[in-house]
Motif scaffolding. Sequence first.
Motif, short mmCIF file in Angstrom:
data_model
loop_
_atom_site.label_atom_id
_atom_site.label_comp_id
_atom_site.label_asym_id
_atom_site.label_seq_id
_atom_site.Cartn_x
_atom_site.Cartn_y
_atom_site.Cartn_z
N ALA A 167 0.89 -1.20 0.08
CA ALA A 167 0.14 -0.10 -0.05
C ALA A 167 0.89 1.17 0.19
O ALA A 167 1.96 1.10 0.48
N MET A 225 -1.09 8.59 -1.35
CA MET A 225 -1.04 9.73 -2.29
C MET A 225 -0.92 11.01 -1.65
O MET A 225 -1.19 10.97 -0.41
N ILE A 228 -5.60 9.40 1.05
CA ILE A 228 -5.85 8.51 -0.17
C ILE A 228 -4.84 7.38 -0.34
O ILE A 228 -3.50 7.79 -0.39
N ALA A 240 -3.15 4.13 -2.21
CA ALA A 240 -3.13 3.36 -3.57
C ALA A 240 -2.47 1.82 -3.32
O ALA A 240 -1.74 1.68 -2.36
N ARG A 268 -0.79 -1.47 -4.75
CA ARG A 268 -0.01 -1.96 -5.84
C ARG A 268 0.32 -3.44 -5.75
O ARG A 268 0.66 -3.82 -4.79
N LYS A 318 -10.69 -2.87 0.11
CA LYS A 318 -11.15 -1.53 0.22
C LYS A 318 -11.99 -1.36 1.51
O LYS A 318 -12.15 -0.41 2.27
N ARG A 377 -10.21 7.39 0.62
CA ARG A 377 -10.48 6.57 -0.67
C ARG A 377 -9.26 5.68 -0.60
O ARG A 377 -8.35 5.73 -0.07
N VAL A 378 -9.55 4.68 -1.54
CA VAL A 378 -8.71 3.44 -1.71
C VAL A 378 -8.75 3.15 -3.24
O VAL A 378 -9.70 3.11 -3.84
N LEU A 379 -7.44 3.48 -3.77
CA LEU A 379 -7.28 3.31 -5.35
C LEU A 379 -6.59 1.99 -5.72
O LEU A 379 -5.67 1.49 -4.78
N TYR A 380 -6.75 1.44 -6.86
CA TYR A 380 -5.90 0.59 -7.30
C TYR A 380 -5.00 0.80 -8.57
O TYR A 380 -5.51 1.32 -9.58
N GLU A 381 -3.66 0.67 -8.50
CA GLU A 381 -2.85 1.02 -9.25
C GLU A 381 -2.67 0.11 -10.52
O GLU A 381 -2.30 -1.04 -10.37
N PHE A 394 6.56 4.06 -6.00
CA PHE A 394 5.99 5.22 -6.45
C PHE A 394 7.03 6.41 -6.68
O PHE A 394 6.80 7.40 -7.18
#
Length: 525
Positions: free
Chosen positions: A449, A452, A469, A471, A473, A497, A509-513, A524
């Motif tokens: 994890a 951001m 946030i 992300a 990976r 998530k 927020r949770v993003l997937y890269e 990153f």
Amino acid sequence: TILVLDFGSQYTHLITRRLRELNIYSELLPCTQKIQDLTWKPKGVILSGGPYSVYAPGAPHVDPAVFTLDVPILGICYGLQELAWHHGKNVLAGEKREYGHAALQIQRHSGKQAHVDRLFEGLPDDTEVWMSHGDKLSKMPDGFLTVATTQNSAFAGIAHEKKEYYGIQFHPEVTHTPKGTQLIRNFAVNICKARQDWNMGAFVDKEIARIRALVGDKGQVIGAVSGGVDSTVAAKLMQEAIGDRFHAVLVDNGVLRKDEAKQVKKTLTAGLGINLNVVDASELFLGRLQGVADPEKKRKIIGNTFIDCFQEKAHEIAEAAANTPRAGKIEWFLQGTLYPDVIESISFKGPSATIKTHHNVGGLPAKMGLKLIEPLRELFKDEVRELGTSLGIPEELVWRHPFPGPGIAVRIIGDVTAEKVRIVQEADQIFIEEIRAAGLYREISQAFAALMEGKAVGVVGDQRLHGHIIALRAVVTSDFMTADAFEFDKSFLRKVKNRIGNEVAGVARVLYEITSKPPATIEFE
Ligand code: XMP
């Protein structure tokens, strides 16, 4: 034992690796090795490839005494040129450099000459091989016959009419030569009659004996451990060899994974019996990192602070050691360098020079006036894992994903704070836990994890949340030079998530890269 003489090809270590895969023990020595200095007699000799032209001034040449050993010899690429050079000196530079795949045609012989084909036994008449060379033969050396050709070379494979000398222009040791292992087996097993009794246990015994001889009865060794597989395997080997005269140091830099320092301490000390010193320097690191957003600056601060902490601890250990009557000074620095870390570029400086030099040393041992000891420097990653398993290191550690030296600091975009570190650690732990639970950990090469920069708006219950946030990976790669994003099921990502949203305070927020490498890097920053 097969003697492999290294002329500096980038593939030389693959020859010894292939031999190990066949359970054959080999010794890799510089091409300038004096045969009379050997204390043992090899069953056969392999002359590796190399970046030189045999006619260039200063080009390395094998000790001619190798031809008086009366054992089979296989010359690969430059090694073939060497064989030819010593048998009539017919080599000429090829009109074009050959690089890449080539179709090899094997010429079979009959009657009295049939024995020259033994190298190619069991291989199809047409077989794919990998070429990488500049020189090629222009004429057959004295006493040799052609055993294989390619479109570009009438002498892609040669064999001596009477002696068991074989030369091949291509590289059987690389996987791009699909039948290469069969060829190496033909040479080592059928022609040299080498014994196939080598295994990791034999490696351990030999390496322990080598370490003991190097370090002596009282010598002491220090080394850093990280909790990763390489440093742990190297440390365990030292512990087996010299017990508590090896001092492992773990510097907790405050940007490790959640509870990492504690877990490493438990596994290495209680589980593996390693003499481990933990330095808790989280506050020092985080203090020095305060307000620093530039990735390279972060790396530098962490590197320098690590050196400071390590040196201080080393000094302390050395002082304590000086008071132990049974032990001597700390003179050695353990490093878990693997073969792929060893620099590929070669400097050939004459007969006594070591051919390969190193990078990745970080200057620390030299700065501390310590000599390097590198028990894993001939091994590839998968072999280190096998070695780790045979030393009783837990499976979970042996198969651990890599973790960067600067840790979570390069997974937090922008400046690093204790709060951000906590958020990444917690999110990362959930992500990895779920990956393990889904049985995907080994399928994925590296997962983590990251945080951001900036914040986003969310709603929790009736409350507006201005939160961080995260992300996620996860990548799949064989060499970490290129990588693809792992394709999870949507339901898996949704579950992770949900857990992060519910369990990690401060995340909105949770993003997937999904960027591959290239163009992205794995980390990153
Ligand atoms: P990148 O991000 O360059 O990463 O695609 C490739 C591999 O190297 C690791 N990595 C590092 N390891 N110090 C380290 O010890 C570093 O500064 C560093 N940067 C990247 C990364 O985790 C991946 O396995």
